[in-house]
Motif scaffolding. Sequence first.
Motif, mmCIF file in Angstrom:
data_model
loop_
_atom_site.group_PDB
_atom_site.id
_atom_site.type_symbol
_atom_site.label_atom_id
_atom_site.label_comp_id
_atom_site.label_asym_id
_atom_site.label_seq_id
_atom_site.Cartn_x
_atom_site.Cartn_y
_atom_site.Cartn_z
ATOM 1 N N PHE A 1 2.888 26.569 4.271
ATOM 2 C CA PHE A 1 3.014 27.034 5.935
ATOM 3 C C PHE A 1 1.863 27.307 6.614
ATOM 4 C CE2 PHE A 1 7.341 28.595 3.870
ATOM 5 C CZ PHE A 1 7.842 27.468 3.607
ATOM 6 N N LYS B 1 12.310 22.178 3.424
ATOM 7 C CA LYS B 1 13.446 22.663 4.372
ATOM 8 C C LYS B 1 13.869 24.016 3.814
ATOM 9 C CE LYS B 1 17.154 21.672 7.664
ATOM 10 N NZ LYS B 1 18.058 22.813 6.939
ATOM 11 N N TRP C 1 12.611 25.853 1.449
ATOM 12 C CA TRP C 1 11.768 26.985 1.449
ATOM 13 C C TRP C 1 11.372 27.556 2.713
ATOM 14 C CZ3 TRP C 1 7.154 24.801 -1.909
ATOM 15 C CH2 TRP C 1 7.333 24.623 -3.321
ATOM 16 N N THR C 2 11.345 26.911 3.865
ATOM 17 C CA THR C 2 11.274 27.288 5.138
ATOM 18 C C THR C 2 12.503 28.628 5.492
ATOM 19 O OG1 THR C 2 12.311 25.507 6.148
ATOM 20 C CG2 THR C 2 10.135 25.524 6.084
ATOM 21 N N GLU C 3 13.655 28.051 4.987
ATOM 22 C CA GLU C 3 14.674 28.904 5.122
ATOM 23 C C GLU C 3 14.630 30.147 4.454
ATOM 24 O OE1 GLU C 3 17.944 26.425 4.253
ATOM 25 O OE2 GLU C 3 17.873 25.364 6.176
ATOM 26 N N ARG D 1 11.451 32.338 5.804
ATOM 27 C CA ARG D 1 11.021 32.569 7.216
ATOM 28 C C ARG D 1 10.972 34.068 7.661
ATOM 29 N NH1 ARG D 1 16.263 30.633 10.458
ATOM 30 N NH2 ARG D 1 16.002 28.844 9.009
ATOM 31 N N THR E 1 6.645 30.629 9.823
ATOM 32 C CA THR E 1 7.007 28.948 9.272
ATOM 33 C C THR E 1 7.290 28.160 10.737
ATOM 34 O OG1 THR E 1 9.487 29.393 9.400
ATOM 35 C CG2 THR E 1 8.186 29.627 7.146
ATOM 36 N N PHE F 1 5.253 25.160 10.562
ATOM 37 C CA PHE F 1 5.827 24.031 9.581
ATOM 38 C C PHE F 1 7.082 23.480 9.853
ATOM 39 C CE2 PHE F 1 7.327 22.796 5.683
ATOM 40 C CZ PHE F 1 6.005 22.157 4.824
ATOM 41 N N ASN F 2 7.688 24.278 10.710
ATOM 42 C CA ASN F 2 9.079 23.716 10.945
ATOM 43 C C ASN F 2 8.842 22.632 12.030
ATOM 44 O OD1 ASN F 2 11.250 24.526 9.730
ATOM 45 N ND2 ASN F 2 10.934 26.689 10.560
#
Length: 306
Positions: free
Chosen positions: A262, A285, A287-289, A292, A297, A300-301
């Motif tokens: 990230f 995806k 991991w970002t959730e 966050r 993030t 990275f998003n």
Amino acid sequence: MTTSTPARLQVRGKAVISKKVERSQAVLDAIQNLQERRELCDFEVRVGAKILTVHRFVLQISSEYFRTMLQTDMVEATQGYVEMKDMDEKSVVSCVRFLYTGEIDVELDNIHHLLNAANLMQLEEVKSICYEYCISEMNVENCIDILALSKQFLYKESSKEVVNFILRNLSKVIDTTVFNELEKEDLDSVINCNTKSSNHTVLWVAVSRWISGDEASRSHHTLSFLNLINEFEVDCLFDLVITNRHVLASKECTALVARSLFDVTKEKKECVEARLNVCNFILLKQWTEIYRSVFDTTTFNEVLFS
């Protein structure tokens, strides 16, 4: 008959001539000959089936081990002999011979026993000779064994030299049959020696292979290795780290890898974009959730959904 008185020779002058003749080798040879002929010997070194008749003074001036033994009230000084128990006969004989001749034969097949004997007798010169020999003969096949010897018998400096050799040749060392015998602390030392120019992919491959050698007792070290390597190239993260089952099995490990991913700089952004595919997109995806609330993030998003 008249006898003549011889003329007296008169030498005038105040000069004094002093000349020194080198006798050290001659004395050493003479003492060696005494030992070989068993003359004036007053002590015995017993090892295995061998009884070596020797001179106390030679042992005392050459070895702190024997000096302490023979200048105190230890039983050996009184009984006139010492039994070298659980010692390799050939190596003890070689070390005693060294006390008289200053010569010793070193080879890889006997170096462990030789170092053991030299270490007991406190013969630093023999240990130095063994160290120089180890370094001169070191290769990818024996460097791990030499590291073990260095740690047990030699010097801190020698261990550092071997560790640096392993790091420089790590891609070849990990393919040897003895790599799996490397101690965890030694692999830590190798990783700690890495520099910014080190190949982090090779470091991670080494870690993964070492863990796979005994997963039951080593998999819990994954997090500590991730912390040691610290910075990964993007290619290494995508090719090896985020798909590693030991990483995926640990929340702490995934969090550490996620943080690294990230932290997308402008320099890394294009590399990350180039490595995205259907499989890793889904994982990242998720991991970002998950993270966050822990990491920023946002950038990275933007990469994921650009």
